[in-house]
Design an enzyme around this catalytic site. Structure first.
Site, PDB file in Angstrom:
ATOM      1  N   ARG A   1      87.138  68.495  43.849  1.00 43.12           N
ATOM      2  CA  ARG A   1      86.994  67.508  42.764  1.00 43.12           C
ATOM      3  C   ARG A   1      88.175  66.538  42.763  1.00 43.12           C
ATOM      4  O   ARG A   1      88.067  65.418  42.282  1.00 43.12           O
ATOM      5  CB  ARG A   1      86.858  68.212  41.398  1.00 43.12           C
ATOM      6  CG  ARG A   1      86.733  67.249  40.222  1.00 43.12           C
ATOM      7  CD  ARG A   1      86.042  67.849  38.997  1.00 43.12           C
ATOM      8  NE  ARG A   1      86.518  69.165  38.657  1.00 43.12           N
ATOM      9  CZ  ARG A   1      87.723  69.425  38.118  1.00 43.12           C
ATOM     10  NH1 ARG A   1      88.552  68.426  37.849  1.00 43.12           N
ATOM     11  NH2 ARG A   1      88.073  70.654  37.831  1.00 43.12           N
TER      12      ARG A   1
ATOM     13  N   LYS B   1      73.807  50.791  48.334  1.00 42.30           N
ATOM     14  CA  LYS B   1      73.132  49.598  48.840  1.00 42.30           C
ATOM     15  C   LYS B   1      73.568  49.284  50.278  1.00 42.30           C
ATOM     16  O   LYS B   1      73.312  50.074  51.159  1.00 42.30           O
ATOM     17  CB  LYS B   1      73.359  48.434  47.876  1.00 42.30           C
ATOM     18  CG  LYS B   1      73.179  48.803  46.391  1.00 42.30           C
ATOM     19  CD  LYS B   1      71.749  49.211  46.033  1.00 42.30           C
ATOM     20  CE  LYS B   1      71.637  49.882  44.674  1.00 42.30           C
ATOM     21  NZ  LYS B   1      72.157  49.123  43.555  1.00 42.30           N
TER      22      LYS B   1
ATOM     23  N   ASP C   1      82.077  43.424  40.621  1.00 40.91           N
ATOM     24  CA  ASP C   1      81.074  44.244  41.311  1.00 40.91           C
ATOM     25  C   ASP C   1      80.639  43.443  42.538  1.00 40.91           C
ATOM     26  O   ASP C   1      79.996  42.401  42.421  1.00 40.91           O
ATOM     27  CB  ASP C   1      79.889  44.512  40.362  1.00 40.91           C
ATOM     28  CG  ASP C   1      78.801  45.385  41.007  1.00 40.91           C
ATOM     29  OD1 ASP C   1      78.688  45.388  42.247  1.00 40.91           O
ATOM     30  OD2 ASP C   1      78.058  46.039  40.256  1.00 40.91           O
TER      31      ASP C   1
ATOM     32  N   TYR D   1      73.655  43.903  36.678  1.00 38.38           N
ATOM     33  CA  TYR D   1      72.812  44.999  37.156  1.00 38.38           C
ATOM     34  C   TYR D   1      72.298  45.767  35.923  1.00 38.38           C
ATOM     35  O   TYR D   1      73.068  45.991  34.971  1.00 38.38           O
ATOM     36  CB  TYR D   1      73.635  45.912  38.064  1.00 38.38           C
ATOM     37  CG  TYR D   1      72.895  47.158  38.465  1.00 38.38           C
ATOM     38  CD1 TYR D   1      71.836  47.090  39.363  1.00 38.38           C
ATOM     39  CD2 TYR D   1      73.223  48.389  37.921  1.00 38.38           C
ATOM     40  CE1 TYR D   1      71.131  48.227  39.707  1.00 38.38           C
ATOM     41  CE2 TYR D   1      72.528  49.526  38.266  1.00 38.38           C
ATOM     42  CZ  TYR D   1      71.480  49.437  39.154  1.00 38.38           C
ATOM     43  OH  TYR D   1      70.785  50.565  39.496  1.00 38.38           O
TER      44      TYR D   1
HETATM   45  C1  PLP Z   1      72.664  49.507  42.349  1.00 40.82           C
HETATM   46  C2  PLP Z   1      73.731  48.757  41.700  1.00 40.82           C
HETATM   47  C3  PLP Z   1      74.638  49.386  40.845  1.00 40.82           C
HETATM   48  C4  PLP Z   1      74.538  50.851  40.475  1.00 40.82           C
HETATM   49  O1  PLP Z   1      74.741  51.670  41.578  1.00 40.82           O
HETATM   50  P1  PLP Z   1      74.120  53.160  41.731  1.00 40.82           P
HETATM   51  O2  PLP Z   1      74.635  53.585  43.059  1.00 40.82           O
HETATM   52  O3  PLP Z   1      72.633  53.028  41.655  1.00 40.82           O
HETATM   53  O4  PLP Z   1      74.649  53.966  40.594  1.00 40.82           O
HETATM   54  C5  PLP Z   1      75.655  48.617  40.302  1.00 40.82           C
HETATM   55  N1  PLP Z   1      75.765  47.307  40.570  1.00 40.82           N
HETATM   56  C6  PLP Z   1      74.904  46.670  41.376  1.00 40.82           C
HETATM   57  C7  PLP Z   1      75.082  45.217  41.634  1.00 40.82           C
HETATM   58  C8  PLP Z   1      73.859  47.365  41.966  1.00 40.82           C
HETATM   59  O5  PLP Z   1      73.006  46.722  42.751  1.00 40.82           O
END
Ligand code: PLP
Length: 425
Positions: free
Chosen positions: A78, A239, A214, A131
């Site tokens: 962890r 992604k 992000d 998002y």
């Molecule tokens: C998918 C996504 C998230 C969240 O990510 P997870 O891995 O699904 O928790 C956050 N920001 C953006 C821009 C995303 O496309």
């Protein structure tokens, strides 16, 4: 692992991240000479001596500062695990970050980061649209903890942010500016450098205002927010970085100092990724540039095709920005390529968009993005269903909008599928 254990240059020639993804941060002698890092599928680690265990814990719990040549010893998965540490060392190379931390999901990275720095009464200024999960988190979760939020719309220039700052100042202490650029699903842009200057301006000796970006849509290849003044970069590794639609993970990158705080809260929230996910991501990083380059090139063909189609009203694609569009200057400043995400409007409304989506044969109808396969979805009723329809209209999310994540298939096959699906509308 110490950074100076691994060369990042040869005779003064700086090596590129793609050349370092296969071996950086791992030594074959750790594992019987294995070329590739094994999966360290273990919950805990054996200390050589009780004294060594004591030293590790002193650092882990912040009882003393780590010495200059010291690394945090392996204690418990962890806190740290070799697969995660190697992954963090490799991830930070793309963004030129000092340090990184990986999480069990993008949302875990985002929520752990926000809760590390924001306290009840603080205000988070964020861009819109966000998002869907992050939007829900800001609107419905953080508010329950007394963290206020104020938003501004992406692609509306610096005045939009100034208005949000004014509003935020009347509510409480601004602690963070949080951006998604390009915005999802509209591809609207926000000037990172400008936001960084606003964050500095709002900072006081008692309270630093952090800029978090992000970077899931263009990063880590086509946009490097830290170089434009961002303090923290966040990723859904699910992604593009994971890239095969077979894992969920996230990351945050930044300075040693900020990441130390984030890693501490990761330890106590327990939001770290597991070794198996870490290992899968190490594999993914080796082909990251190949995949993202192929997807970016394919997207150009697809976007150009859509632009000329009589059943398509509007194509939102970074490679089509007009010279007179204010986003064009931002694109030139901070983006290295248009990426692989396209949104477009099918002539008509939801019914026509659904006809198109239901007729697809090669492109799969699914949310998520950045995988090797092309995906299509309907933002208004799927990823952004949480956003009320009048707000959707304001943000430019229309009922006829389809979002495409372009994959690595042959571009003519992707276009053939779109052609027949549009013919069915
Ligand atoms: C998918 C996504 C998230 C969240 O990510 P997870 O891995 O699904 O928790 C956050 N920001 C953006 C821009 C995303 O496309």
């Amino acid at each position: 692992m110490r950074d100076d254990d691994h060369a990042t240059s040869i005779n003064g020639h700086e090596l590129h991240p793609e050349s370092l993804m296969m071996g950086y941060g791992y030594r074959p002698e750790w594992s019987e000479g294995a070329l590739k890092s094994p999966i360290f599928q273990t919950s805990t680690f054996v200390f050589k001596t009780a004294e060594a265990g004591k030293k590790f814990f002193e650092v882990a719990y912040g009882l003393r500062q780590m010495g200059p040549s010291e690394t945090l010893g392996l204690i418990y998965s962890r806190l740290n695990n070799p697969d995660l540490e190697i992954l963090e060392d490799r991830l930070k190379l793309w963004d030129g970050a000092e340090a990184g931390a990986v999480f069990t999901s993008g949302m875990a990275a985002i929520s752990t980061t926000i809760l590390t720095f924001l306290r009840p009464g603080d205000v988070l200024i964020h861009s819109d649209p966000l998002y869907g999960g992050t939007h829900h988190q800001c609107q419905h979760v953080l508010t329950e903890f007394g963290i206020h939020q104020v938003s501004f719309i992406a692609g509306r220039g610096p005045q939009a942010l100034e208005q949000a700052v004014e509003q935020a100042n009347s509510i409480g202490r601004v602690a963070m500016i949080y951006l998604e650029t390009p915005a999802n699903p509209t591809n609207g842009l926000i000037d990172i450098e400008h936001c960084a200057s606003v964050a500095r301006r709002l900072s006081t000796p008692e309270q630093r205002v952090l800029l978090a970006v992000d970077n899931t849509f263009l990063g880590p290849l086509w946009q490097h927010p830290i170089q434009h003044g961002a303090d923290l970069v966040l990723y859904s590794l699910t992604k593009y970085v994971g890239g095969h639609s077979d894992l969920i993970a996230g990351a945050c990158l930044g300075s040693h100092e900020d990441m130390q705080k984030i890693r501490a809260s990761r330890t106590f929230f327990g939001s770290m990724a597991g070794p198996w996910t870490g290992w899968l991501l190490l594999r993914s990083l080796e082909t990251l540039k190949l995949r993202m380059t192929s997807e970016m090139k394919n997207a150009r063909y697809v976007a150009d095709y859509l632009l000329d189609h009589p059943k398509v009203d509007r194509v939102l694609y970074l490679g089509h920005l007009d010279e007179n569009d204010p986003d064009h200057a931002i694109y030139r400043k901070q983006c290295l390529a248009p990426g692989g995400m396209i949104s477009f409007e099918v002539r008509g409304g939801e019914r026509e968009a659904f006809r198109f989506l239901n007729a697809l044969q090669l492109i799969r109808l699914a949310v998520s993005l950045g995988g090797t396969e092309s995906l299509a979805e309907h933002p208004a009723t799927m990823t952004h269903a949480d956003v009320p329809s009048d707000q959707q209209r304001q943000l430019g999310i229309s009922p006829s909008m389809v979002r495409l994540s372009v994959g690595v298939e042959h571009p003519s096959d992707i276009i053939a599928d779109i052609e027949q699906a549009l013919a069915a509308v």
